[in-house]
Design a protein around this motif. Structure first.
Motif, mmCIF file in Angstrom:
data_model
loop_
_atom_site.group_PDB
_atom_site.id
_atom_site.type_symbol
_atom_site.label_atom_id
_atom_site.label_comp_id
_atom_site.label_asym_id
_atom_site.label_seq_id
_atom_site.Cartn_x
_atom_site.Cartn_y
_atom_site.Cartn_z
ATOM 1 N N CYS A 74 0.832 -1.210 0.000
ATOM 2 C CA CYS A 74 0.000 0.000 0.000
ATOM 3 C C CYS A 74 0.859 1.248 0.000
ATOM 4 N N PHE A 75 1.893 1.261 0.818
ATOM 5 C CA PHE A 75 2.804 2.411 0.868
ATOM 6 C C PHE A 75 3.371 2.680 -0.529
ATOM 7 N N ALA A 76 3.794 1.625 -1.215
ATOM 8 C CA ALA A 76 4.348 1.776 -2.564
ATOM 9 C C ALA A 76 3.276 2.271 -3.541
ATOM 10 N N ARG A 77 2.055 1.764 -3.426
ATOM 11 C CA ARG A 77 0.976 2.199 -4.319
ATOM 12 C C ARG A 77 0.723 3.696 -4.177
ATOM 13 N N ILE A 78 0.750 4.175 -2.951
ATOM 14 C CA ILE A 78 0.524 5.600 -2.713
ATOM 15 C C ILE A 78 1.656 6.418 -3.321
ATOM 16 N N GLU A 85 1.136 9.397 -13.257
ATOM 17 C CA GLU A 85 -0.251 9.690 -13.601
ATOM 18 C C GLU A 85 -1.062 8.392 -13.643
ATOM 19 N N ASN A 86 -1.883 8.185 -12.628
ATOM 20 C CA ASN A 86 -2.782 7.030 -12.528
ATOM 21 C C ASN A 86 -2.104 5.707 -12.947
ATOM 22 N N PRO A 87 -1.024 5.332 -12.272
ATOM 23 C CA PRO A 87 -0.312 4.110 -12.662
ATOM 24 C C PRO A 87 -1.140 2.849 -12.372
ATOM 25 N N SER A 88 -0.885 1.805 -13.148
ATOM 26 C CA SER A 88 -1.437 0.484 -12.834
ATOM 27 C C SER A 88 -0.529 -0.122 -11.784
ATOM 28 N N ILE A 89 -1.132 -0.593 -10.714
ATOM 29 C CA ILE A 89 -0.327 -1.192 -9.649
ATOM 30 C C ILE A 89 -0.254 -2.699 -9.858
ATOM 31 N N LEU A 129 0.653 15.525 2.760
ATOM 32 C CA LEU A 129 -0.085 15.601 1.502
ATOM 33 C C LEU A 129 -0.898 16.889 1.460
ATOM 34 N N LYS A 130 -0.969 17.444 0.282
ATOM 35 C CA LYS A 130 -1.871 18.574 0.050
ATOM 36 C C LYS A 130 -3.249 17.985 -0.252
ATOM 37 N N GLU A 131 -4.272 18.791 -0.103
ATOM 38 C CA GLU A 131 -5.637 18.288 -0.298
ATOM 39 C C GLU A 131 -5.813 17.635 -1.668
ATOM 40 N N LYS A 132 -5.235 18.213 -2.704
ATOM 41 C CA LYS A 132 -5.370 17.656 -4.058
ATOM 42 C C LYS A 132 -4.674 16.292 -4.174
ATOM 43 N N ASP A 133 -3.631 16.068 -3.356
ATOM 44 C CA ASP A 133 -2.902 14.798 -3.423
ATOM 45 C C ASP A 133 -3.782 13.615 -3.026
ATOM 46 N N TRP A 134 -4.712 13.839 -2.102
ATOM 47 C CA TRP A 134 -5.589 12.745 -1.649
ATOM 48 C C TRP A 134 -6.451 12.211 -2.788
ATOM 49 N N GLN A 135 -6.604 13.002 -3.857
ATOM 50 C CA GLN A 135 -7.435 12.594 -4.992
ATOM 51 C C GLN A 135 -6.628 11.955 -6.119
ATOM 52 N N LYS A 136 -5.312 11.934 -5.968
ATOM 53 C CA LYS A 136 -4.489 11.237 -6.970
ATOM 54 C C LYS A 136 -4.821 9.753 -6.886
ATOM 55 N N SER A 137 -4.637 9.065 -8.001
ATOM 56 C CA SER A 137 -5.140 7.687 -8.045
ATOM 57 C C SER A 137 -4.164 6.729 -8.700
ATOM 58 N N PHE A 138 -4.499 5.454 -8.524
ATOM 59 C CA PHE A 138 -3.831 4.370 -9.235
ATOM 60 C C PHE A 138 -4.916 3.445 -9.755
ATOM 61 N N PHE A 139 -4.568 2.655 -10.770
ATOM 62 C CA PHE A 139 -5.506 1.688 -11.332
ATOM 63 C C PHE A 139 -5.226 0.330 -10.710
ATOM 64 N N HIS A 140 -6.272 -0.284 -10.172
ATOM 65 C CA HIS A 140 -6.146 -1.610 -9.558
ATOM 66 C C HIS A 140 -6.693 -2.641 -10.539
ATOM 67 N N PRO A 141 -5.805 -3.431 -11.194
ATOM 68 C CA PRO A 141 -6.262 -4.351 -12.238
ATOM 69 C C PRO A 141 -7.191 -5.463 -11.739
ATOM 70 N N LEU A 143 -9.452 -5.149 -9.340
ATOM 71 C CA LEU A 143 -10.758 -4.517 -9.124
ATOM 72 C C LEU A 143 -11.290 -3.869 -10.396
ATOM 73 N N GLN A 144 -10.402 -3.711 -11.375
ATOM 74 C CA GLN A 144 -10.745 -3.060 -12.640
ATOM 75 C C GLN A 144 -11.306 -1.656 -12.427
ATOM 76 N N LYS A 145 -10.645 -0.906 -11.515
ATOM 77 C CA LYS A 145 -11.078 0.469 -11.302
ATOM 78 C C LYS A 145 -9.942 1.298 -10.722
ATOM 79 N N ASN A 146 -10.110 2.598 -10.863
ATOM 80 C CA ASN A 146 -9.176 3.538 -10.249
ATOM 81 C C ASN A 146 -9.511 3.648 -8.769
#
Length: 177
Positions: A74-78, A85-89, A129-141, A143-146
């Motif tokens: 999880c730490f690495a995913r964050i 930009e929205n990496p696939s984990i 983290l800045k407030e906008k950072d909490w909305q950054k995302s990754f793709f979880h293959p 779950l097939q979702k960001n």
């Protein structure tokens, strides 16, 4: 199988309304977990560590090693979400990992150290983290979702409490308190 033994704090329910006040709760959970785990297991014998928390479940030892494995991921995913930009984990197969030699038979001390170190860095990262950072995302293959960092932290906060409850409940059930 007893649902309460498997999900002692209930199944995870995705929280659709994540707000800023929750961030401090997640950070507190992450900050306290290594100390709570250490406190709960410090007096357990090797035999007690090798006791499953439920029928056909992981042993207390496996739960501790799983927490280290899972929280490293999880730490690495964050960090990926913060730097790409929205990496696939890369998901990890938690059940097979928990059946490997290091999770089934090795001493828990290295995983306790991992939890302490990862969680200290994780808290430092989250607190800055800045407030906008909490909305950054990754793709979880799987779950097939960001998933945003906020969503991941909501789930991992639950995950930490879930496995801590496995240990606490096992001690109570077995009369080890």
């Amino acid at each position: 199988m007893n649902e309460k033994d498997q999900y002692p704090i209930g199944r995870y329910i995705e929280n659709l309304e994540l707000h800023q006040q929750m961030q401090q709760q997640w950070i507190a959970t992450i900050a306290l977990l290594p100390f709570r785990i250490k406190e709960e297991v410090q007096s357990l014998t090797q035999l007690q560590l090798d006791t499953p928390y439920r029928e056909n479940g992981w042993t207390v030892r496996q739960v501790i090693h799983h927490l280290a494995d899972s929280n490293i991921n999880c730490f690495a995913r964050i960090k990926f979400a913060l730097t790409e930009e929205n990496p696939s984990i890369k998901p990890f197969a938690e059940k097979p990992w928990a059946d490997l030699f290091d999770a089934k038979l090795t001493d828990i001390a290295p995983s306790l150290k991992i939890l302490e170190g990862i969680h200290e860095r994780w808290v430092a990262l989250l607190e800055n983290l800045k407030e906008k950072d909490w909305q950054k995302s990754f793709f979880h293959p799987e779950l097939q979702k960001n998933q945003t960092i906020a969503q991941a932290m909501d789930k991992y906060s639950w995950h930490c409490k879930h496995h801590l409850a496995h240990i606490v409940n096992t001690k109570e059930k077995m009369g080890w308190n």
